[in-house]
Design an enzyme around this catalytic site. Structure first.
Site, short mmCIF file in Angstrom:
data_model
loop_
_atom_site.label_atom_id
_atom_site.label_comp_id
_atom_site.label_asym_id
_atom_site.label_seq_id
_atom_site.Cartn_x
_atom_site.Cartn_y
_atom_site.Cartn_z
CG LEU A 9 8.42 2.78 4.53
CD1 LEU A 9 8.16 1.58 3.63
CD2 LEU A 9 7.12 3.49 4.83
CE1 TYR A 27 1.08 -0.22 4.44
CE2 TYR A 27 0.15 1.97 4.29
CZ TYR A 27 0.91 1.04 4.97
OH TYR A 27 1.50 1.37 6.16
CD GLU A 29 10.11 1.90 10.22
OE1 GLU A 29 10.08 2.89 9.48
OE2 GLU A 29 9.85 0.74 9.85
NE ARG A 57 -5.73 -19.65 4.52
CZ ARG A 57 -4.91 -20.56 5.03
NH1 ARG A 57 -5.05 -21.84 4.69
NH2 ARG A 57 -3.98 -20.23 5.88
CG HIS A 70 0.33 -20.67 2.74
ND1 HIS A 70 -0.77 -21.43 3.05
CD2 HIS A 70 0.70 -20.05 3.88
CE1 HIS A 70 -1.05 -21.29 4.34
NE2 HIS A 70 -0.17 -20.45 4.87
CE LYS A 83 3.27 3.42 3.28
NZ LYS A 83 3.43 3.42 4.72
NE ARG A 98 6.94 4.47 0.37
CZ ARG A 98 6.75 5.27 1.41
NH1 ARG A 98 7.77 5.61 2.20
NH2 ARG A 98 5.55 5.75 1.68
N1 PDD Z 1 3.01 5.28 7.33
N2 PDD Z 1 7.72 3.99 8.80
C1 PDD Z 1 6.55 3.32 8.89
C2 PDD Z 1 6.51 2.00 9.55
C3 PDD Z 1 5.38 3.89 8.35
O1 PDD Z 1 4.22 3.23 8.41
C4 PDD Z 1 5.45 5.19 7.74
C5 PDD Z 1 4.24 5.86 7.14
C6 PDD Z 1 6.69 5.84 7.70
C7 PDD Z 1 6.86 7.19 7.06
O2 PDD Z 1 6.78 7.10 5.66
P1 PDD Z 1 6.27 8.33 4.78
O3 PDD Z 1 7.04 9.52 5.21
O4 PDD Z 1 6.58 7.91 3.40
O5 PDD Z 1 4.79 8.50 5.05
C8 PDD Z 1 7.80 5.20 8.22
C9 PDD Z 1 1.84 5.79 6.65
C10 PDD Z 1 1.59 7.25 6.83
C11 PDD Z 1 0.66 4.93 7.01
O6 PDD Z 1 0.86 3.75 7.28
O7 PDD Z 1 -0.47 5.43 6.99
#
Ligand code: PDD
Length: 282
Positions: free
Chosen positions: A202, A32, A178, A99, A101, A146, A51
């Site tokens: 991320l 996502y 993070e 379903r 895997h 992501k 990304r």
């Molecule tokens: N999340 N690290 C993680 C684990 C995140 O989920 C996010 C952002 C970031 C920052 O990434 P960016 O600056 O590209 O938004 C870092 C988004 C906002 C979400 O899950 O809604």
């Protein structure tokens, strides 16, 4: 009426449905993005979709969309929903199949879904800062993707909420990685420290913007690992994300960061961020 994008169509929210056999639902087999709109324009949208396609490639998912085509989709989504300031969520799953895997054979079409919501910038947090709690990072070893699998992030955020804070700062052993949904920075003696870009975090788009601002402002930007202790002894701490922008952290685990107020480097980054909103939205 709110419209949701599903597989090439804009559908009324009440009729927007996906299958119980969607692999995103069953396995979390998908990826996502979350993108911000300011004043009807998309902020750093090319970076977000580059990304998105990278995440897709890392899980061997061919979306059949280019960055430009994805940008057209979310522009249209903003337009049909008449949204000026808000966020767009877009996800892609490996599709619908019984379903099993391993990947479906023959291939099925990915399911792409996106919705947009209006909301304001987080002015109060930007002005006053937030409190955070530290928590062990229990996530998998591909946090650079992501992915829809956010259970570790969800549990971390819930831990933060339970301790009356707004963000969880995760660490693997002593090393700060993070936030539950943000990147984390310690500012010490005028330099910014943040975890290097690798599989443990991320590669945040807002992190990228903060790096641009530090280059503009001649603030040293050190992509080095640091410990929880270093973080707690920093002069200033910030977290960043598409929705949080450059949010100051004024308390960690109940202890004040620095003077317990928002510091000068943070303010400079926030000013720089406002300028980038002007120049990098289209
Ligand atoms: N999340 N690290 C993680 C684990 C995140 O989920 C996010 C952002 C970031 C920052 O990434 P960016 O600056 O590209 O938004 C870092 C988004 C906002 C979400 O899950 O809604």
């Amino acid at each position: 009426m709110t419209k949701v994008f599903i597989n090439g169509e804009f559908i009324d929210q009440s009729e927007a449905k996906v299958s119980y056999e969607d692999r995103g639902y069953v396995f979390g087999d998908g990826i996502y993005e979350y993108i911000r709109a300011y004043d009807g324009k998309l902020f750093t949208v090319t970076e977000h979709f580059e990304r998105f396609l990278r995440s897709a490639a890392e899980i061997q998912l061919d979306l059949g969309y280019t960055v430009e085509e994805l940008i057209d989709v979310v522009r249209e989504l903003l337009k049909v929903n008449q949204i000026k300031n808000g966020g767009i969520y877009i996800q892609a799953t490996r599709g619908v199949a019984p379903r099993n895997h391993s990947f479906p054979t023959p291939d099925v079409k990915p399911v792409i879904m996106a919705f947009a919501k209006s909301y304001d910038r987080p002015f109060e947090d930007l002005e006053n800062g937030i409190n955070a709690a530290t928590v062990e990072d229990i996530r998998w070893l591909r946090c650079d993707i992501k992915s829809l699998n956010l259970l570790g992030n969800v549990l971390a955020k819930e831990y933060a909420v339970k301790y009356n804070t707004s963000e969880a700062i995760q660490h693997r052993g002593d090393i700060v990685t993070e936030g539950a949904s943000s990147n984390v920075y310690a500012i010490k003696d005028g330099a910014i420290y943040t975890h290097p870009v690798n599989n443990y975090i991320l590669n945040g788009i807002t992190r990228k913007v903060i790096k641009w601002i530090s280059e503009d402002e001649d603030i040293p930007f050190k992509e080095e690992t640091f410990t929880v202790e270093f973080l707690k002894n920093a002069d200033e701490v910030i977290v960043s994300s598409t929705s949080a922008e450059v949010t100051p952290v004024v308390k960690i685990d109940g202890e004040q960061v620095g003077e317990g107020t928002v510091g000068p480097v943070t303010r400079k980054l926030q000013e720089g961020f406002n300028k980038y909103i002007e120049t990098r939205s289209n």
